[in-house]
Design an enzyme around this catalytic site. Structure first.
Site, PDB file in Angstrom:
ATOM      1  N   TRP A  13       1.644  -8.879 -10.710  1.00 19.47           N
ATOM      2  CA  TRP A  13       0.584  -8.968 -11.488  1.00 19.47           C
ATOM      3  C   TRP A  13       1.003  -9.812 -13.032  1.00 19.47           C
ATOM      4  O   TRP A  13       0.200 -10.831 -13.407  1.00 19.47           O
ATOM      5  CB  TRP A  13      -0.315  -7.789 -11.633  1.00 19.47           C
ATOM      6  N   LYS A 107      -3.613  -0.369 -13.844  1.00 16.56           N
ATOM      7  CA  LYS A 107      -4.723   0.748 -13.108  1.00 16.56           C
ATOM      8  C   LYS A 107      -4.023   2.086 -12.908  1.00 16.56           C
ATOM      9  O   LYS A 107      -3.218   2.093 -12.045  1.00 16.56           O
ATOM     10  CB  LYS A 107      -5.213  -0.171 -11.805  1.00 16.56           C
ATOM     11  N   LYS A 193      -9.453   3.736  -6.103  1.00 16.41           N
ATOM     12  CA  LYS A 193      -9.302   3.015  -4.877  1.00 16.41           C
ATOM     13  C   LYS A 193      -7.974   2.998  -4.350  1.00 16.41           C
ATOM     14  O   LYS A 193      -7.608   2.839  -3.130  1.00 16.41           O
ATOM     15  CB  LYS A 193      -9.645   1.411  -5.037  1.00 16.41           C
ATOM     16  N   ASP A 246     -12.957  -3.941  -4.923  1.00 20.55           N
ATOM     17  CA  ASP A 246     -11.399  -3.851  -4.834  1.00 20.55           C
ATOM     18  C   ASP A 246     -10.921  -2.604  -3.859  1.00 20.55           C
ATOM     19  O   ASP A 246      -9.996  -2.775  -3.342  1.00 20.55           O
ATOM     20  CB  ASP A 246     -10.966  -3.031  -6.210  1.00 20.55           C
ATOM     21  N   ARG A 257      -0.015  -2.616  -1.196  1.00 16.61           N
ATOM     22  CA  ARG A 257       1.178  -1.673  -1.351  1.00 16.61           C
ATOM     23  C   ARG A 257       0.995  -0.368  -0.938  1.00 16.61           C
ATOM     24  O   ARG A 257       1.573   0.370  -0.324  1.00 16.61           O
ATOM     25  CB  ARG A 257       1.664  -1.721  -2.806  1.00 16.61           C
ATOM     26  N   ASN A 258      -0.499   0.162  -1.404  1.00 17.13           N
ATOM     27  CA  ASN A 258      -0.778   1.483  -1.223  1.00 17.13           C
ATOM     28  C   ASN A 258      -1.112   1.661   0.349  1.00 17.13           C
ATOM     29  O   ASN A 258      -1.045   2.772   0.971  1.00 17.13           O
ATOM     30  CB  ASN A 258      -1.993   1.743  -2.234  1.00 17.13           C
ATOM     31  N   VAL A 281       5.877  -1.107  -7.228  1.00 13.92           N
ATOM     32  CA  VAL A 281       5.210   0.283  -7.438  1.00 13.92           C
ATOM     33  C   VAL A 281       3.657   0.231  -6.707  1.00 13.92           C
ATOM     34  O   VAL A 281       2.877  -0.605  -6.956  1.00 13.92           O
ATOM     35  CB  VAL A 281       4.833   0.218  -8.984  1.00 13.92           C
TER      36      VAL A 281
END
Length: 335
Positions: A13, A107, A193, A246, A257-258, A281
């Site tokens: 990011w 976040k 989220k 989002d 990634r999540n 991450v």
């Protein structure tokens, strides 16, 4: 104070925002924590780990000296992972100009205190300086932003003029920035989220179908909204880009990634192995524990978050968690 911008954090990011600003003609200094990443970006102008294929323009200066990225910068973007915000930004206080606009692009909740990033920044810089703080969130994959593909985000600030300044500095023809004064709502959408996206990944990995994913997104939005409203947010904020927007992206996008964490869990992989297997991450892993603890503290019912906590941190089988969600007592959708 110059018109230059400092970006703190050279993950995906941070790199994407640095490139966006440099392409817009801004002078950008990007602070990189890791020596290996720093050397690679210096040598190739690219991070193969965090944003492969994206070449940073010459206008982006790379440094490992935090003071160099902060001194005389009128706009500072904090793009480090949420668990590192306090440590990094506490070090920033010695270098950041007192009137600098600080935009938090992280976040998450602080794990020990369960504070939002806004509360953490207030602790660090003092309450009087929060008037200069802003918070960026919305449905964005860093890779697509770096490629210049269309995206829309929201920047929230305590002060409308600060929000408008950040909006003007970040907006491009393909990166549309809306403003908001709902600092809590914009932040919390970006936190919850991530947890729901892990659930969506598990659902997809177990082959439960698109109906199930849609149900998770919708009920996840309900949980997100309940928690944020209890904290003082406007429910309409959660129906917008920082909430629903989002949530949809993170639950359904292949770059999430999540969601990938959820897919790996559905395959039977252990959480420790999932974490060890990637350098990037997935904030949802930490967010799950923090959001669950916050929901208990505030007495907010969040069944999806609770089941994800049990799966990640108590060893509950993912298939059993899904069954328990489906077999909850029947009730009205909107009380």
């Amino acid at each position: 104070m110059s018109e230059a911008i400092g970006v703190i954090g050279a993950g995906g990011w941070g790199i994407a925002l640095a490139k966006l600003l440099a392409d817009k003609g801004k002078q950008v200094t990007l602070w990189c924590h890791g020596e290996e990443t720093y050397q690679e970006i210096q040598r190739t102008r690219e991070s193969s780990t965090y944003l492969a294929g994206i070449i940073l323009p010459p206008a982006v200066k790379i440094t490992r000296v935090l003071g160099e990225a902060l001194a005389d910068k009128f706009l500072i973007i904090c793009a480090v992972p949420s668990h590192a915000v306090r440590q990094v930004m506490a070090s920033a206080t010695a270098h950041a100009f007192s009137e600098a606009r600080i935009v938090c692009a992280a976040k998450g909740l602080e794990e020990d205190t369960l504070k939002t990033m806004g509360e953490v920044l207030s602790d660090i810089f003092g309450a009087p300086r929060t008037v200069h703080h802003a918070f960026l969130s919305g449905p964005t994959f860093a890779l697509e932003v770096a490629r210049g593909l269309p995206a829309a985000v929201t920047v929230a600030a305590y002060n409308e003029e600060i929000a408008a300044e950040v909006q003007e500095n970040l907006s491009t023809p393909n990166f549309r920035v809306y403003t908001s004064r709902d600092v809590v709502g914009v932040q919390m959408g970006g936190v919850v989220k991530n947890v729901i996206a892990i659930a969506a990944g598990i659902s997809d990995g177990l082959g439960l179908g698109q109906n199930a994913r849609a149900a998770l997104i919708t009920r996840g939005l309900a949980e997100m909204t309940r928690l944020a409203v209890r904290m003082g947010a406007d429910p309409l904020t959660l129906a917008g880009l920082p909430g629903l927007g989002d949530l949809i992206l993170t639950c359904a996008g292949d770059l999430s990634r999540n969601r990938k964490v959820g897919l790996a869990i559905a395959e039977g992989k252990e959480l420790g192995d999932i974490i060890a297997g990637t350098k990037t991450v997935a904030e949802g892993i930490r967010n799950t524990r923090s959001v669950y603890q916050l929901s208990r503290r505030l007495e907010v019912e969040m069944p999806i978050v609770e089941q994800m906590f049990l799966v990640l941190y108590r060893g509950k089988p993912a298939s059993q968690a899904v069954r328990d969600l489906l077999q909850r007592s029947l009730k009205a959708e909107i009380p």
